[in-house]
Design an enzyme around this catalytic site. Structure first.
Site, PDB file in Angstrom:
ATOM      1  N   PRO A  38       0.832  -1.203   0.000  1.00 56.39           N
ATOM      2  CA  PRO A  38       0.000   0.000   0.000  1.00 56.39           C
ATOM      3  C   PRO A  38       0.867   1.254   0.000  1.00 56.39           C
ATOM      4  O   PRO A  38       2.072   1.182   0.257  1.00 56.39           O
ATOM      5  CB  PRO A  38      -0.779  -0.120   1.320  1.00 56.39           C
ATOM      6  CG  PRO A  38       0.082  -0.958   2.204  1.00 56.39           C
ATOM      7  CD  PRO A  38       0.915  -1.849   1.313  1.00 56.39           C
ATOM      8  N   GLU A  60      -3.677   0.844 -13.710  1.00 56.31           N
ATOM      9  CA  GLU A  60      -4.849   1.725 -13.609  1.00 56.31           C
ATOM     10  C   GLU A  60      -4.314   3.092 -13.229  1.00 56.31           C
ATOM     11  O   GLU A  60      -3.871   3.288 -12.093  1.00 56.31           O
ATOM     12  CB  GLU A  60      -5.820   1.222 -12.542  1.00 56.31           C
ATOM     13  CG  GLU A  60      -6.457  -0.108 -12.864  1.00 56.31           C
ATOM     14  CD  GLU A  60      -7.518  -0.005 -13.943  1.00 56.31           C
ATOM     15  OE1 GLU A  60      -7.749  -1.012 -14.615  1.00 56.31           O
ATOM     16  OE2 GLU A  60      -8.097   1.090 -14.126  1.00 56.31           O
ATOM     17  N   LEU A  61      -4.344   4.019 -14.167  1.00 57.12           N
ATOM     18  CA  LEU A  61      -3.618   5.281 -13.954  1.00 57.12           C
ATOM     19  C   LEU A  61      -4.580   6.469 -13.852  1.00 57.12           C
ATOM     20  O   LEU A  61      -5.734   6.306 -13.506  1.00 57.12           O
ATOM     21  CB  LEU A  61      -2.582   5.446 -15.059  1.00 57.12           C
ATOM     22  CG  LEU A  61      -1.659   4.223 -15.247  1.00 57.12           C
ATOM     23  CD1 LEU A  61      -0.704   4.437 -16.397  1.00 57.12           C
ATOM     24  CD2 LEU A  61      -0.905   3.878 -13.983  1.00 57.12           C
ATOM     25  N   GLU A 108      -3.698  16.033 -14.853  1.00 64.90           N
ATOM     26  CA  GLU A 108      -4.635  15.633 -13.803  1.00 64.90           C
ATOM     27  C   GLU A 108      -4.472  16.576 -12.607  1.00 64.90           C
ATOM     28  O   GLU A 108      -3.364  16.769 -12.107  1.00 64.90           O
ATOM     29  CB  GLU A 108      -4.327  14.201 -13.382  1.00 64.90           C
ATOM     30  CG  GLU A 108      -5.337  13.646 -12.410  1.00 64.90           C
ATOM     31  CD  GLU A 108      -5.033  12.199 -12.054  1.00 64.90           C
ATOM     32  OE1 GLU A 108      -3.859  11.906 -11.778  1.00 64.90           O
ATOM     33  OE2 GLU A 108      -5.962  11.385 -12.060  1.00 64.90           O
ATOM     34  N   CYS A 117      -9.828   9.042  -9.238  1.00 64.41           N
ATOM     35  CA  CYS A 117      -9.280   8.968 -10.601  1.00 64.41           C
ATOM     36  C   CYS A 117     -10.323   9.337 -11.648  1.00 64.41           C
ATOM     37  O   CYS A 117      -9.988   9.904 -12.675  1.00 64.41           O
ATOM     38  CB  CYS A 117      -8.696   7.587 -10.871  1.00 64.41           C
ATOM     39  SG  CYS A 117      -9.849   6.250 -10.561  1.00 64.41           S
TER      40      CYS A 117
HETATM   41  P1  NDP Z   1       1.771   7.081  -7.171  1.00 66.22           P
HETATM   42  O1  NDP Z   1       1.976   6.659  -8.564  1.00 66.22           O
HETATM   43  O2  NDP Z   1       2.629   8.125  -6.603  1.00 66.22           O
HETATM   44  O3  NDP Z   1       1.900   5.826  -6.177  1.00 66.22           O
HETATM   45  C1  NDP Z   1       1.126   4.650  -6.333  1.00 66.22           C
HETATM   46  C2  NDP Z   1       1.808   3.507  -5.588  1.00 66.22           C
HETATM   47  O4  NDP Z   1       3.071   3.215  -6.211  1.00 66.22           O
HETATM   48  C3  NDP Z   1       2.126   3.842  -4.130  1.00 66.22           C
HETATM   49  O5  NDP Z   1       2.009   2.677  -3.349  1.00 66.22           O
HETATM   50  C4  NDP Z   1       3.587   4.265  -4.228  1.00 66.22           C
HETATM   51  O6  NDP Z   1       4.273   4.158  -3.019  1.00 66.22           O
HETATM   52  C5  NDP Z   1       4.094   3.255  -5.241  1.00 66.22           C
HETATM   53  N1  NDP Z   1       5.338   3.641  -5.905  1.00 66.22           N
HETATM   54  C6  NDP Z   1       5.940   4.867  -5.956  1.00 66.22           C
HETATM   55  N2  NDP Z   1       7.067   4.796  -6.713  1.00 66.22           N
HETATM   56  C7  NDP Z   1       7.178   3.522  -7.137  1.00 66.22           C
HETATM   57  C8  NDP Z   1       8.115   2.824  -7.958  1.00 66.22           C
HETATM   58  N3  NDP Z   1       9.155   3.441  -8.507  1.00 66.22           N
HETATM   59  N4  NDP Z   1       7.925   1.514  -8.193  1.00 66.22           N
HETATM   60  C9  NDP Z   1       6.849   0.858  -7.670  1.00 66.22           C
HETATM   61  N5  NDP Z   1       5.927   1.457  -6.889  1.00 66.22           N
HETATM   62  C10 NDP Z   1       6.078   2.774  -6.626  1.00 66.22           C
HETATM   63  O7  NDP Z   1       0.231   7.477  -7.082  1.00 66.22           O
HETATM   64  P2  NDP Z   1      -0.518   8.194  -5.884  1.00 66.22           P
HETATM   65  O8  NDP Z   1      -0.386   7.362  -4.658  1.00 66.22           O
HETATM   66  O9  NDP Z   1      -0.104   9.631  -5.874  1.00 66.22           O
HETATM   67  O10 NDP Z   1      -2.045   8.071  -6.354  1.00 66.22           O
HETATM   68  C11 NDP Z   1      -2.699   9.031  -7.106  1.00 66.22           C
HETATM   69  C12 NDP Z   1      -2.748   8.619  -8.553  1.00 66.22           C
HETATM   70  O11 NDP Z   1      -3.424   7.381  -8.689  1.00 66.22           O
HETATM   71  C13 NDP Z   1      -3.519   9.587  -9.404  1.00 66.22           C
HETATM   72  O12 NDP Z   1      -2.849   9.828 -10.612  1.00 66.22           O
HETATM   73  C14 NDP Z   1      -4.827   8.867  -9.679  1.00 66.22           C
HETATM   74  O13 NDP Z   1      -5.491   9.251 -10.840  1.00 66.22           O
HETATM   75  C15 NDP Z   1      -4.358   7.453  -9.751  1.00 66.22           C
HETATM   76  N6  NDP Z   1      -5.484   6.550  -9.529  1.00 66.22           N
HETATM   77  C16 NDP Z   1      -5.954   5.787 -10.565  1.00 66.22           C
HETATM   78  C17 NDP Z   1      -7.067   4.986 -10.390  1.00 66.22           C
HETATM   79  C18 NDP Z   1      -7.614   4.120 -11.496  1.00 66.22           C
HETATM   80  O14 NDP Z   1      -8.338   3.168 -11.206  1.00 66.22           O
HETATM   81  N7  NDP Z   1      -7.335   4.403 -12.749  1.00 66.22           N
HETATM   82  C19 NDP Z   1      -7.765   4.946  -9.103  1.00 66.22           C
HETATM   83  C20 NDP Z   1      -7.200   5.821  -8.123  1.00 66.22           C
HETATM   84  C21 NDP Z   1      -6.070   6.561  -8.322  1.00 66.22           C
HETATM   85  P3  NDP Z   1       4.286   5.406  -1.988  1.00 66.22           P
HETATM   86  O15 NDP Z   1       2.975   6.089  -2.040  1.00 66.22           O
HETATM   87  O16 NDP Z   1       4.517   4.738  -0.701  1.00 66.22           O
HETATM   88  O17 NDP Z   1       5.392   6.301  -2.462  1.00 66.22           O
END
Ligand code: NDP
Length: 487
Positions: free
Chosen positions: A168, A239-240, A371, A273
């Site tokens: 998470p 899912e971005l 976004e 998102c």
């Molecule tokens: P991030 O991309 O910053 O982080 C997502 C997850 O990836 C976190 O657990 C993060 O860890 C982890 N992470 C960070 N760097 C790396 C890496 N280099 N390698 C592997 N894992 C990594 O997203 P946010 O948490 O900021 O979430 C917001 C984003 O998510 C928005 O862009 C939103 O649109 C998108 N989103 C998409 C959805 C969909 O269904 N399409 C649904 C909800 C959100 P940590 O946080 O601990 O750094």
């Protein structure tokens, strides 16, 4: 690739979104711990898969019972993680709905994957299908809706017969701790479902161990995840983000449209998102629509005094407030008018933004391109349907879109031409209507991989095998007619 430099005993301070102060610490899982957990899950997975879907459903039904008794606590923990909004308190019950839905859907999904019959191209060959779960699924989830977005992938993966290792977001660790108290009440499940904690490097360590990855998060991180998965030649489901448009036509009921747009844009402080991120309104009704929207936006209350009251909470992740501020400032500098909100407010350490309606926006502004992920509603006038569709499609993203028109047929005609995976007609925010029905793909940068919602999403965790039986004579190299060649 994962860095061997992930030190043991590293602790992170976790900020409380309502006070702005750290109120707990989080141990960062070392690379060795990630590998050890992955190995333990792997060794338990064959027995889990051997239970068959019926056996797994029996275990998951017991877990559902454990989650039900803790649903309130789970909601409370989610609310502390996110800063508290209406949906956070419901997360325990939403989890019950997720597990309960798969108890019904998983057996049917497995049944639908069965195939047995004779080959049409080689008529003496009988074919029987077998599905085999990926042994270890890695799930990497974001801070917005931290529980829901972890479990949207983890729950079906478990029903499929995989073991799951979850990473998470470090920003919102509390609710996952509470959830795993329920997992530990069901030992068969605890053997195949575990989590590791820490920042992005821990996510990379999970990728290094897993057989397939489900990632939810931002586009830049999604790209890094895709590259790491490509290096290991393992599949990834991404899912971005989104920059989801809403088109309001001149025949629309403006009261309905303003109500739906406001909720779709500011729910959960816009940190969703599939939030409405841009609104295109026919020029003949633009001013009347904006007037209604502003009136409704001004009635929205912050929940700074009481997380259970009010309509929108603080930003969960402080740097997100800075991104939103930058988008508003960029729009202002390029000539947009801010009609409501517009200023980040620090109330008791929490960072809040009231619904922010902007007009006079153009596509050279960040707020119409990147976004925003905040409660901002930029509204732009369009002249005719062709222009509305062109503007809606002028984006790198393609998660969802909404169309509100005088009647469904008019809305559908526009919706069919917008490039996005989920098109909401006569409302916004309908994504979860797909649960239990069917999923859809994402367009552009919004995602990659198979649908994550609906019974078919189980397929992401299963490989299909074919057992091919020769029921006739074997092929003779000197007289080989088996491929049906007539030459
Ligand atoms: P991030 O991309 O910053 O982080 C997502 C997850 O990836 C976190 O657990 C993060 O860890 C982890 N992470 C960070 N760097 C790396 C890496 N280099 N390698 C592997 N894992 C990594 O997203 P946010 O948490 O900021 O979430 C917001 C984003 O998510 C928005 O862009 C939103 O649109 C998108 N989103 C998409 C959805 C969909 O269904 N399409 C649904 C909800 C959100 P940590 O946080 O601990 O750094």
């Amino acid at each position: 690739m994962a860095s061997a430099a992930i030190a043991q005993e590293v602790m992170l301070e976790i900020r409380n979104p309502r006070t702005g102060q750290p109120d707990r610490t989080l141990a960062v899982s070392s690379r060795a711990e990630v590998a050890e957990k992955a190995a333990q899950l792997r060794s338990a997975q064959p027995a889990w898969e051997a239970l068959g879907v019926g056996g797994r459903c029996a275990v998951m039904a017991r877990w559902l019972g454990a989650v039900k008794t803790r649903a309130q606590d789970i909601g409370e923990a989610d609310a502390v993680d996110t800063g508290g909004c209406h949906t956070s308190y419901l997360q325990g019950f939403i989890t019950c709905g997720n597990i309960g839905g798969w108890l019904e859907d998983a057996p049917k999904a497995f049944e639908a994957l069965k195939w047995q019959g004779m080959s049409t191209s080689m008529p003496t060959v009988a074919i029987e299908s077998q599905v085999v779960a990926y042994p270890l699924v890695g799930v990497i989830s974001p801070w917005n809706a931290p529980l829901m977005l972890a479990l949207l992938d983890a729950v079906p993966a478990l029903f499929a017969g995989s073991a799951v290792l979850l990473k998470p977001s470090e920003v919102t660790p509390r609710v996952i701790d509470t959830l795993f108290e329920t997992v530990r009440e069901v030992p068969e499940l605890a053997a195949v479902f575990d989590y590791v904690t820490g920042p992005g490097e821990v996510g990379q360590a999970v990728i290094a161990e897993a057989d397939t990855i489900c990632f939810t998060g931002s586009v830049p991180t999604g790209r890094k995840v895709a590259v790491a998965c490509a290096e290991r030649l393992i599949p990834c489901n991404l899912e971005l983000g989104g920059k989801d448009p809403c088109v309001v036509t001149e025949t629309a009921d403006l009261e309905r449209a303003a109500t739906a747009v406001l909720r779709g844009a500011v729910y959960a402080t816009g940190q969703v998102c599939y939030s409405v991120e841009r609104v295109y309104v026919h020029e003949s009704v633009h001013d009347a629509f904006v007037e209604k929207l502003v009136e409704k936006a001004k009635a929205v209350r912050l929940n700074a005094d009481n997380p259970r009251a009010g309509h929108i909470g603080p930003f969960t992740f402080a740097p997100q407030a800075e991104i939103v501020r930058r988008h508003i400032e960029d729009a202002r500098a390029k000539g947009a008018k801010v009609l409501t909100g517009g200023e980040i407010e620090d109330i008791g350490g929490g960072l809040y933004l009231r619904p922010t309606v902007l007009t006079g926006v153009t596509h050279d502004m960040l707020i119409m391109q990147d976004e925003t992920f905040g409660p901002c509603i930029p509204v732009m006038a369009y002249k005719d349907t062709e222009e509305a569709i062109r503007l809606a499609n002028d984006t790198q993203f393609g998660l969802t879109a909404s169309v509100i028109a005088g009647d469904v047929e008019e809305a559908k005609a526009i919706g069919r031409r917008i490039n996005a995976g989920g098109i909401f007609l006569q409302d916004t925010f309908l994504t979860f209507a797909k649960l239990g029905t069917f999923g859809s793909d994402s367009f552009g940068w919004s995602g990659y991989g198979a649908p994550r919602i609906g019974p078919e999403s189980l397929r992401r965790f299963l490989r299909r095998k074919s057992l091919l039986t020769q029921t006739g004579p074997v092929a003779d190299i000197q007289n080989d007619h088996h491929l049906g060649a007539t030459a």
